[in-house]
Design an enzyme around this catalytic site. Structure first.
Site, PDB file in Angstrom:
ATOM      1  CD  GLU A  51      -9.073  -1.791   4.487  1.00 57.43           C
ATOM      2  OE1 GLU A  51      -8.786  -1.399   5.634  1.00 57.43           O
ATOM      3  OE2 GLU A  51      -9.280  -1.022   3.536  1.00 57.43           O
ATOM      4  CG  HIS A 111     -13.325   2.586   3.631  1.00 58.20           C
ATOM      5  ND1 HIS A 111     -14.065   3.516   4.331  1.00 58.20           N
ATOM      6  CD2 HIS A 111     -12.033   2.833   3.940  1.00 58.20           C
ATOM      7  CE1 HIS A 111     -13.248   4.294   5.024  1.00 58.20           C
ATOM      8  NE2 HIS A 111     -12.008   3.905   4.799  1.00 58.20           N
ATOM      9  CG  ASN A 138      -1.819   1.153   1.314  1.00 57.67           C
ATOM     10  OD1 ASN A 138      -1.826   2.018   0.428  1.00 57.67           O
ATOM     11  ND2 ASN A 138      -2.592   1.237   2.388  1.00 57.67           N
ATOM     12  NE  ARG A 165     -10.815  11.894   4.097  1.00 53.03           N
ATOM     13  CZ  ARG A 165     -10.540  10.593   4.140  1.00 53.03           C
ATOM     14  NH1 ARG A 165     -11.458   9.721   4.529  1.00 53.03           N
ATOM     15  NH2 ARG A 165      -9.359  10.147   3.772  1.00 53.03           N
ATOM     16  NE  ARG A 185      -6.274   1.072   0.302  1.00 51.12           N
ATOM     17  CZ  ARG A 185      -6.408   2.161   1.025  1.00 51.12           C
ATOM     18  NH1 ARG A 185      -5.343   2.753   1.534  1.00 51.12           N
ATOM     19  NH2 ARG A 185      -7.598   2.663   1.246  1.00 51.12           N
TER      20      ARG A 185
END
Ligand code: ADP
Length: 406
Positions: free
Chosen positions: A388, A184, A7, A245, A95
């Site tokens: 993940e 996601h 990633n 956020r 990823r």
């Protein structure tokens, strides 16, 4: 098959090497602050086992290639290495956050994939350049190893147009591909399959609301194993209230901030992504710090928590309307897996909709997939830990399996 999951960000590379015969993690770690005065590499061999060994290196790490060299040296280190030679790394899974509507499946990396990812930079300006740096370095260092891209957006490619379109002039969709993509996806895909298994049902027969609550948070309406709506949009900014956020907010705030505060678009983007959410309301973005502040009577922290619970309940309510029949609400990620208060706030007052938590089960400090709903709750409430990296490694192995479509 051993799969290295990468990633790669603009100044970091997170990695995990998995043995897919047993689905165990051989080693994991992160290279951070690439290109800064001092870089940091944290590496764990055999994590979670008795043989676990940690290594931390602090030194300048000029670029992604230098970072990957350090990682490789540790992976094949004569004493603490986890494989004897690099030949034992048989596949690499990358990823990728933004796959646009070009990619609707994980795929083998080739020059065309790199070209398409480069074209997608305007839609994924924060993440895709870092991913491309990781792919470039991995292809250079492992020229013979097959590599696969696994996208956060792919799971949501099954959304119907009524869910993914914004009611903006249609030309913006045609010209710039302005639409909801959702993110996601790897996590929502993984936990929805795990939840179906936990319920003893086929994914195709299972309707779920998956609730990923971490630093970034999103919710997904999953119908028969497929995403039909999700809370994040063109970018990960939209939807739930997150660490930094704002989630859903009126777009007209932009011109107001421009006119009244003289902020540029880049500054407003930074404000809404990095200075908002919990941090914007109470100055703290980590849920554990927020609970501590609430315990000390901090009214802003209380407000942040109230807003978070309220927004989550509104989304659960709307996804109940989208799906009709719902088998389970599934909580996952840092907050979803570990925070009973957050889960309670997200389900509070929804009993009349068939969602009833069991307070004791919710509080039990268990790990692993579990049911936290009251026995008579028509909709089950589950906690399912996400993974993940494992999902990326599984998809990588699947794409490369003989006979699979590349
Ligand atoms: P990311 O989106 O970066 O992968 P995570 O899924 O790791 O984030 O989630 C990070 C969030 O999880 C932080 O807000 C952190 O406070 C929260 N968290 C982690 N452990 C706990 C805990 N035991 N109780 C409450 N919140 C927790």
């Amino acid at each position: 098959m051993n799969v290295l999951v990468i990633n790669s960000g603009s100044s970091s590379i997170k990695y995990q090497l998995l043995d897919m015969r047993t689905e165990t993690v051989l080693c994991s770690g992160a290279v951070e602050r690439i290109g800064e005065e001092t870089g940091v590499l944290t590496h764990k061999a055999a994590p979670g086992t008795e043989r676990e060994e940690k290594v931390t290196l602090s030194q300048p790490i000029a670029d992604h290639e230098a970072g990957m060299h350090l990682v490789i040296d540790l992976i094949v280190h004569p004493e603490r290495g986890v494989v004897k030679s690099l030949d034992e790394i048989e596949a690499i899974g990358h990823r990728i956050v933004q796959g646009g509507d070009i990619f609707n499946a994980s795929c083998v990396v080739d020059d065309r994939v790199v070209d398409e990812l480069t074209k997608l930079i305007p839609l994924g300006p924060v993440h895709n350049p870092g991913h491309l740096a990781g792919i470039r370095v991995a292809r250079h260092l492992f020229p013979k190893v097959p590599q696969v891209t696994v996208f956060d957006t792919v799971f949501h490619q099954t959304m119907p147009p009524r869910a993914y379109m914004y009611a903006l002039p249609y030309e913006l969709y045609e010209e710039l591909k302005v639409r909801r993509y959702g993110f996601h996806g790897t996590s929502h895909s993984y936990v929805s399959k795990e939840a179906a298994r936990f319920l003893g049902k086929a994914p195709e027969e299972t309707n779920l609301i998956t609730v990923h609550l971490g630093n970034g948070s999103s919710m997904c309406a999953v119908q028969g194993g497929k995403s039909v709506d999700t809370s994040m949009g063109l970018t990960p900014l939209e939807g739930l209230i997150m660490g930094t956020r704002c989630g859903d907010a009126d777009l007209a705030i932009y011109p107001l901030l421009g006119a009244e505060k003289g902020l540029s678009i880049a500054e407003i983007n930074e404000l809404t992504n990095k200075q908002s959410g919990f941090k914007g309301i109470c100055g703290k973005n980590d849920m554990r710090d927020i609970h501590e502040a609430v315990a000390q009577g901090d009214a802003r922290a209380r407000l942040a928590l109230d807003m978070f619970g309220y927004r989550n309940r509104k989304y659960i309510g709307s996804y109940l309307a989208v799906l009709g029949r719902v088998d389970a609400i599934v909580f996952t990620a840092g907050i979803g897996e570990n925070d009973p208060v957050a889960r309670e706030l997200s389900c509070r007052g929804l009993e009349h909709l068939g969602i009833k938590l069991d307070p004791e089960r919710n509080l039990a400090p268990e790990r692993g997939a579990r049911d936290i709903s009251a026995p008579q709750s028509p909709v089950r409430v589950l906690v399912v830990p996400t993974n993940e990296e494992l999902e990326i490694a599984r998809q990588t192995a699947e794409v490369l399996a003989p006979g699979a479509k590349g």
